[in-house]
Design an enzyme around this catalytic site. Structure first.
Site, PDB file in Angstrom:
ATOM      1  N   HIS A  36       0.821  -1.145   0.008  1.00 55.58           N
ATOM      2  CA  HIS A  36      -0.044  -0.010   0.068  1.00 55.58           C
ATOM      3  C   HIS A  36       1.227   1.197  -0.065  1.00 55.58           C
ATOM      4  CE1 HIS A  36      -3.134   2.983   1.157  1.00 55.58           C
ATOM      5  NE2 HIS A  36      -3.878   1.611   1.658  1.00 55.58           N
ATOM      6  N   GLU A  40      -0.840   1.267  -5.325  1.00 56.33           N
ATOM      7  CA  GLU A  40      -0.809  -0.078  -4.464  1.00 56.33           C
ATOM      8  C   GLU A  40      -0.766  -1.204  -5.471  1.00 56.33           C
ATOM      9  OE1 GLU A  40      -3.877  -0.102  -1.412  1.00 56.33           O
ATOM     10  OE2 GLU A  40      -4.145   2.011  -1.702  1.00 56.33           O
TER      11      GLU A  40
HETATM   12  C1  BG6 Z   1      -6.985   1.884   0.244  1.00 59.34           C
HETATM   13  C2  BG6 Z   1      -8.543   1.593   0.138  1.00 59.34           C
HETATM   14  O1  BG6 Z   1      -6.279   0.950  -0.244  1.00 59.34           O
HETATM   15  O2  BG6 Z   1      -6.617   2.402   1.468  1.00 59.34           O
HETATM   16  C3  BG6 Z   1      -9.274   2.722   0.848  1.00 59.34           C
HETATM   17  O3  BG6 Z   1      -8.787   1.325  -1.313  1.00 59.34           O
HETATM   18  C4  BG6 Z   1      -8.969   2.921   2.198  1.00 59.34           C
HETATM   19  O4  BG6 Z   1     -10.828   2.328   0.667  1.00 59.34           O
HETATM   20  C5  BG6 Z   1      -7.481   3.328   2.047  1.00 59.34           C
HETATM   21  O5  BG6 Z   1      -9.769   4.017   2.694  1.00 59.34           O
HETATM   22  C6  BG6 Z   1      -6.937   3.558   3.521  1.00 59.34           C
HETATM   23  O6  BG6 Z   1      -7.122   2.548   4.418  1.00 59.34           O
HETATM   24  P1  BG6 Z   1      -6.815   2.471   5.803  1.00 59.34           P
HETATM   25  O7  BG6 Z   1      -7.275   1.329   6.780  1.00 59.34           O
HETATM   26  O8  BG6 Z   1      -5.420   2.341   6.156  1.00 59.34           O
HETATM   27  O9  BG6 Z   1      -7.377   3.876   6.484  1.00 59.34           O
END
Ligand code: BG6
Length: 293
Positions: free
Chosen positions: A161, A265
């Site tokens: 991510h 990602e």
């Molecule tokens: C992204 C998702 O990968 O991560 C989003 O597609 C999400 O929907 C974002 O809001 C952040 O996620 P988190 O759990 O780290 O707040």
């Protein structure tokens, strides 16, 4: 048993190139300094937090509001989403993006060669054995290696991510995903087509691009920089920027930070989830390179 700072430095430091220290929140991190870059990675989450090629600016983005605590994800850098992505389909109470980004991993090995310094983190999430090899050099490579360590077939999702620093997301453009289908997670889960235009950001953006294996380029005119991302073993690409309202709702994300970041990602999620036979392994990797515009 968590590895102490002393034992990490005794067993895994590399003279002048890699050492371990207490980082933000007292969490242990590896600090890397080579001729070609500087960088850092936390044992918490097996989480790369920084990579700055020599002569260039920081490539990864970290929120000034991030938590640095057991049980909480770090906001920014490269969180590892595994063994599921987003909410857990069978258990709404389970943590978003899986279990491994919020806990301490171990260091399995470190090594240096002409390409840079590689640190390999390890954790287990039965039935999965999970390793993340990160090579800090002129390029940054993160390789997630999973093994189904059980007697039965098993399925999982995964994402690297990656949060990138941009000068102004409203001027940024992503190329390499043209004419692909994506699932738009904003306002439901609608299937759309990207068309021939590059991706630009004009509102909250949260998309899973399907069947996407090609190289992706992030052009950032405000920083006069281009970031090039190539990947292997990944069939999906997620693009995310929370924009104004969602940023304001996230306690670990500054209200005014959203113009300075976007996520691209490297993923295998949804229809691209991975099913592995007993003993089988899969490697999903991303390599990032930055150059001046
Ligand atoms: C992204 C998702 O990968 O991560 C989003 O597609 C999400 O929907 C974002 O809001 C952040 O996620 P988190 O759990 O780290 O707040």
């Amino acid at each position: 048993m968590p590895q102490s700072l002393d034992s990490l430095n005794q067993n895994h430091s590399l003279a002048d190139r890699l050492r371990f220290e207490a980082g933000e929140g007292g969490l242990t991190r590896a600090v890397i300094t080579t001729d070609t870059c500087t960088g850092s990675a936390y044992l918490h989450g097996g989480h790369v937090a920084s990579w700055r090629p020599t002569g260039g600016e920081e490539v990864l983005w970290l929120s000034g509001k991030s938590n640095y605590a057991t049980g909480q994800p770090i906001r920014g850098g490269v969180p590892i989403c595994f063994p599921w992505f987003g909410p857990n389909a069978n258990d709404p109470a389970a943590p978003a993006h899986g279990t491994v980004r919020t806990r301490a991993w171990g260091v399995a090995r470190t090594a240096a060669d002409h390409t840079g310094v590689t640190i390999t983190f390890h954790t287990a999430e039965p039935p999965w054995d999970v390793r993340l090899a990160v090579t800090f050099g002129k390029t940054l490579t993160t390789a997630l290696v999973i093994v189904n360590d059980s007697e039965t077939q098993a399925t999982c999702e995964a994402a690297l991510h990656t949060y990138f620093t941009v000068g102004d997301v409203k001027q940024a453009r992503i190329t390499g995903l043209s004419n692909t289908a994506y699932l738009d997670k904003v306002g439901g889960l609608n299937r759309r087509n990207q068309g021939s235009d590059p991706i630009t950001f004009t509102a909250e953006t949260d998309r899973v691009y399907l069947n996407t294996t090609a190289r992706v380029t992030l052009e950032d005119p405000a920083l006069r920089r281009r970031i090039i991302l190539t990947k292997r073993g990944s069939d999906a690409t997620v693009v995310w920027n929370p924009w104004i309202d969602k940023a304001a709702k996230m306690p670990d994300f500054g209200d005014h930070e959203w113009p300075g970041m976007c996520c691209i990602e490297t993923a295998n999620v949804g229809d691209h989830a991975m099913t592995l036979a007993p003993g089988a392994s899969h490697t999903m990797s991303a390599t990032i390179h930055a150059e001046s515009l």
